[in-house]
Design an enzyme around this catalytic site. Structure first.
Site, PDB file in Angstrom:
ATOM      1  N   HIS A 334       0.849  -1.191   0.000  1.00  0.00           N
ATOM      2  CA  HIS A 334       0.000   0.000   0.000  1.00  0.00           C
ATOM      3  C   HIS A 334       0.881   1.236   0.000  1.00  0.00           C
ATOM      4  O   HIS A 334       2.005   1.218   0.500  1.00  0.00           O
ATOM      5  CB  HIS A 334      -0.929   0.003   1.226  1.00  0.00           C
ATOM      6  CG  HIS A 334      -2.011   1.023   1.155  1.00  0.00           C
ATOM      7  ND1 HIS A 334      -1.862   2.309   1.643  1.00  0.00           N
ATOM      8  CD2 HIS A 334      -3.256   0.965   0.630  1.00  0.00           C
ATOM      9  CE1 HIS A 334      -2.981   2.980   1.429  1.00  0.00           C
ATOM     10  NE2 HIS A 334      -3.841   2.190   0.818  1.00  0.00           N
ATOM     11  N   ASP A 393      -7.878  -4.912  -0.381  1.00  0.00           N
ATOM     12  CA  ASP A 393      -8.306  -5.664  -1.561  1.00  0.00           C
ATOM     13  C   ASP A 393      -8.077  -7.164  -1.412  1.00  0.00           C
ATOM     14  O   ASP A 393      -8.761  -7.965  -2.053  1.00  0.00           O
ATOM     15  CB  ASP A 393      -7.575  -5.153  -2.812  1.00  0.00           C
ATOM     16  CG  ASP A 393      -7.961  -3.729  -3.157  1.00  0.00           C
ATOM     17  OD1 ASP A 393      -9.161  -3.436  -3.153  1.00  0.00           O
ATOM     18  OD2 ASP A 393      -7.063  -2.907  -3.403  1.00  0.00           O
TER      19      ASP A 393
END
Length: 457
Positions: A334, A393
């Site tokens: 991320h 996700d």
């Protein structure tokens, strides 16, 4: 006159004939030709983002800075200063739906009282109905295989149904905002029904949202042919929507919304732009990529509980020998979070109950193995000691699978959940005391060439 299909084919043929020229003549500037001070992806060399504005809506906290360097820390997410963990735990403890409360918090800047929340929930449920004949005219008459594109076009079409569409006062922006949040899931559900009917040759099922249901309940009610769902399913979807509702001003779709808003354009144009940005596989479409990657892993790994086998296949993914050939382990890493993504942690924790109920614990265990083993694989194959954690996700696609939600709708559900965050940022940008258009500088690297008359070409 060329028939439509012939026109398309001749146009594509013309374009493909030009591709070689473009690629062979250095049309695209290479990295070596750009200066080191050009922040590709708007990021400094140490991985921190370039500051483009300020916001008090959401705070994404994944590292500390010391002498310009990132110091990893456990990820935290705040909505209007309130920890996402506290919001979620309150809903779990009181066994209630919390998305509407989250919408109120993001738009109005504070938590609602019990009476305010009751009134707001009622208004949200009432505004979940679409304008008269909107579904017939905008969705059924022009269905689209891609639900995100259909959603964007429907949002733009709502401009025609709003007599105050160009009124940018705070009052009107707030009204447009919660009305849009309420309508989005209905648009998504009806768009999917039209897609199934016209493209998949399925029967057409259209269900009107109910005023006695929450947003999450209404979505499942509108989506499913038999309108049936249980409380565990609705509560998990509600939790998922809370986690996706906002993520600061630095994400791609929110920034797109703020950029368009800064130009002085209307609400609907700005929100449609955010939907378009979220559609991309590098942003909201990433959870679909995770589900696709997990299908490859499930086929390639004989024993899902064998770490060695799982690790071997992750190595193959990194070496572009398995998966979609990009060399990416989707769902890992991320831009801000370093040691953990709080959204992933929460989804992992609360999805297990439904996974046990639906006999999908092995699939969840395999995802957790990917989360645990991927950092080791990155370090061994890429030689990187940079901390890497699972992002939301990695688990959101699995949650949607648990809920029986089709892959076509994954990103559209994300859009439905992120709508209040976009709207809050739209308000913060357009109703600021000193609004200015966002206009970045761009480094020019093109060479100067003389014009050649057409007779000499």
């Amino acid at each position: 006159m060329l028939l439509h299909q012939e026109l398309i084919e001749s146009s594509l043929s013309f374009v493909s004939g030009s591709e070689d020229f473009i690629l062979e003549n250095d049309i695209f500037p290479s990295t070596s030709r750009t200066d080191r001070d050009v922040m590709r992806g708007l990021r400094y060399p140490n991985g921190t983002g370039v500051i483009a504005g300020v916001t008090s809506i959401g705070d994404v906290d994944g590292y500390d800075l010391a002498d310009g360097e990132k110091i990893p820390r456990k990820g935290r997410l705040f909505y209007r200063g309130i920890s996402i963990d506290d919001l979620i735990q309150s809903c779990i403890k009181e066994d209630r739906f919390g998305f509407e409360e989250t919408v109120y918090l993001l738009l109005f800047g504070q938590l609602p009282t019990a009476s305010q929340l009751k009134d707001f929930q009622y208004l949200m449920a009432r505004w979940s109905q679409l304008p008269s004949y909107f579904t017939e005219d905008m969705i059924l008459r022009s269905p689209n295989k891609n639900i995100m594109n259909k959603l964007a076009s429907c949002i733009l079409a709502l401009h025609s149904h709003d007599g105050e569409a160009e009124n940018m006062t705070l009052e009107n922006e707030l009204f447009k905002s919660f009305r849009m949040v309420a309508r989005t899931p209905t648009i998504v559900a009806h768009s999917y029904a039209a897609k199934c009917h016209y493209f998949d040759k399925d029967s057409l099922y259209l269900h009107r949202p109910r005023t006695d249901m929450s947003v999450a309940q209404n979505f499942l009610h509108s989506l499913r042919k038999d309108t049936q769902f249980d409380d565990d399913e609705a509560k998990l979807l509600d939790l998922c929507m809370i986690l996706h509702a906002e993520h600061g001003g630095g994400n791609n779709s929110t920034f797109a919304c703020r950029v368009l808003t800064s130009s002085g354009t209307d609400f609907y144009s700005s929100i449609a732009a955010a939907v378009g940005a979220l559609k991309g596989f590098r942003h909201g479409g990433a959870n679909i990529k995770v589900v696709e990657m997990m299908k490859y892993l499930k086929r390639a790994v004989r024993d899902w509980k064998d770490d060695g086998q799982v690790k071997d296949q992750l190595v193959r993914i990194l070496r572009r020998q398995l998966g979609d050939g990009t060399g990416l382990i989707y769902g890992m890493g991320h831009a801000v979070y370093t040691l953990s993504d709080p959204r992933a942690e929460i989804l992992k924790q609360f999805s297990r109950r439904l996974a046990e109920k639906k006999g999908m614990v092995d699939e969840l265990d395999l995802i957790e193995s990917v989360e645990r083993l991927a950092p080791q694989v990155f370090q061994e194959i890429r030689g990187s000691d940079k901390p890497i954690c699972a992002n939301v996700d990695l688990y959101s696609g699995f949650v949607y699978t648990l809920l029986g939600i089709p892959t076509d709708l994954y990103t559209a559900i994300f859009a439905s959940a992120r709508m209040p965050g976009w709207c809050a940022h739209r308000i913060e940008e357009c109703c600021a005391e000193d609004p200015r258009i966002i206009r970045p500088a761009y480094k020019t690297v093109c060479r100067r060439v003389p014009y050649v008359p057409i007779s000499e070409r």
